[in-house]
Design an enzyme around this catalytic site. Sequence first.
Site, PDB file in Angstrom:
ATOM      1  N   CYS A 198       2.624  67.239-186.282  1.00  0.00           N
ATOM      2  CA  CYS A 198       1.854  66.634-185.192  1.00  0.00           C
ATOM      3  C   CYS A 198       1.738  65.114-185.314  1.00  0.00           C
ATOM      4  CB  CYS A 198       0.462  67.263-185.130  1.00  0.00           C
ATOM      5  SG  CYS A 198       0.499  69.054-184.922  1.00  0.00           S
ATOM      6  N   HIS A 203      -3.921  62.783-180.980  1.00  0.00           N
ATOM      7  CA  HIS A 203      -3.185  64.040-180.935  1.00  0.00           C
ATOM      8  C   HIS A 203      -4.091  65.117-180.351  1.00  0.00           C
ATOM      9  CE1 HIS A 203      -1.192  67.675-181.984  1.00  0.00           C
ATOM     10  NE2 HIS A 203      -1.968  67.949-183.022  1.00  0.00           N
ATOM     11  N   ASN A 212      -2.163  72.554-178.001  1.00  0.00           N
ATOM     12  CA  ASN A 212      -1.611  71.687-179.035  1.00  0.00           C
ATOM     13  C   ASN A 212      -0.089  71.737-178.955  1.00  0.00           C
ATOM     14  OD1 ASN A 212      -0.641  70.533-181.403  1.00  0.00           O
ATOM     15  ND2 ASN A 212      -2.212  71.439-182.708  1.00  0.00           N
TER      16      ASN A 212
END
Length: 400
Positions: A176, A326, A356
Amino acid sequence: MANASGFFSPSVPSPTNRIKPSVGFPGSGFCSIDGISKRVLCSSKVEGADKLSPSQSRAPSLVSKGCKLVGCGSAVPTLQISNDDLAEFVDTSDEWISVRTGIRNRRVLTGKESLVSLATEASRRALQMAEIEPDDVDMVLFCSSTPEDLFGSAPQIQKALGCKRNPLAYDITAACSGFMLGLVSAACHIRGGPFQNILVIGADALSRFVDWTDRTTCILFGDAAGAVLVQACDSEHDGFFGFDLHSDGDGQRHLNAVMKENEVDHTLGSNGAVLGFPPQHVSYSNIQMNGKEVFRFAVRCVPQSIESALEKAGISRSNIDWLLLHQANQRIIDAVATRLEVPPERVIANLSNYGNTSAASIPLALDEAVRSGKVKSGHLIAAAGFGAGLTWGSAIVRWR
């Protein structure tokens, strides 16, 4: 454990009148998963960036060339899976998921769609916004932990875009945090080399590594691609002011998808075989995550990373127009914004619609914010990524 932090600043001209970037190693603390503080810095600083607009003058740059973000694009799969859809085959509900994560929908790759096709589409849109032809791209950085080839997918994206000059294309794997590493890498390539236009792509298909019967993880992830075009410019128009990057392998136990051996292939037989040979075929496990530890890590380390990047850039919090994190969990986003004293109206978030999306989440959210008119030319953005590795990092940039 490894870390890097940087800011860009003017160097002293050499006797040959060439400008060389300065490199320093000042000491400063940072957060690790275990709270141990160490730092090694590689930096270049812009003084007074907090008082600048694109049309204003500033202190002389210590580097001979700057860089800026001039285009963005994104793409998502056609199939949308809602919380109610998930509740059909796993013990959960829309309320349970949305209250704990802020997620209501996610997109999942199916059928003839591929991650390379998504990344290519996002890249084309970024190039169109930047008014750059594929043949003018000097480098392609594909930030992904789920490439469709063991040896990397970046060259396939370069091919699909029709880049006839065969620019260098390579993959960056940092989960990520991957897009942040790609962004910093692009800036360093431009400042230290002959590159003019670098395409940075964040794309992941974590749906392929999720246990869809595990309600603690399957509710979180979606697939997407996002891209930005980073372009060289004169130092006085520089739009990349500072960065801060870290990794801590000790935290890998909290978030991973490790390699595992498959069952023995009995067709090989055992006559004359050396113990342990031939090797067994391997694959990767589903994503394993300790949510509480990841939450603690993110809300502790991310604000410190952003503060460090701001300090190196010489920019105060009050001059930041947008906080772009993020998109992992709305509670994490809210907690980091609170610690940095950033009001909700200055936080970019689209987690509700996509979940996500790993390395894609930051460029995907940026693209939506730019195209909706939220982010405008000259706006300063504090961006930060965090995730498996463990890795985390931030950068202070100006849009166009």
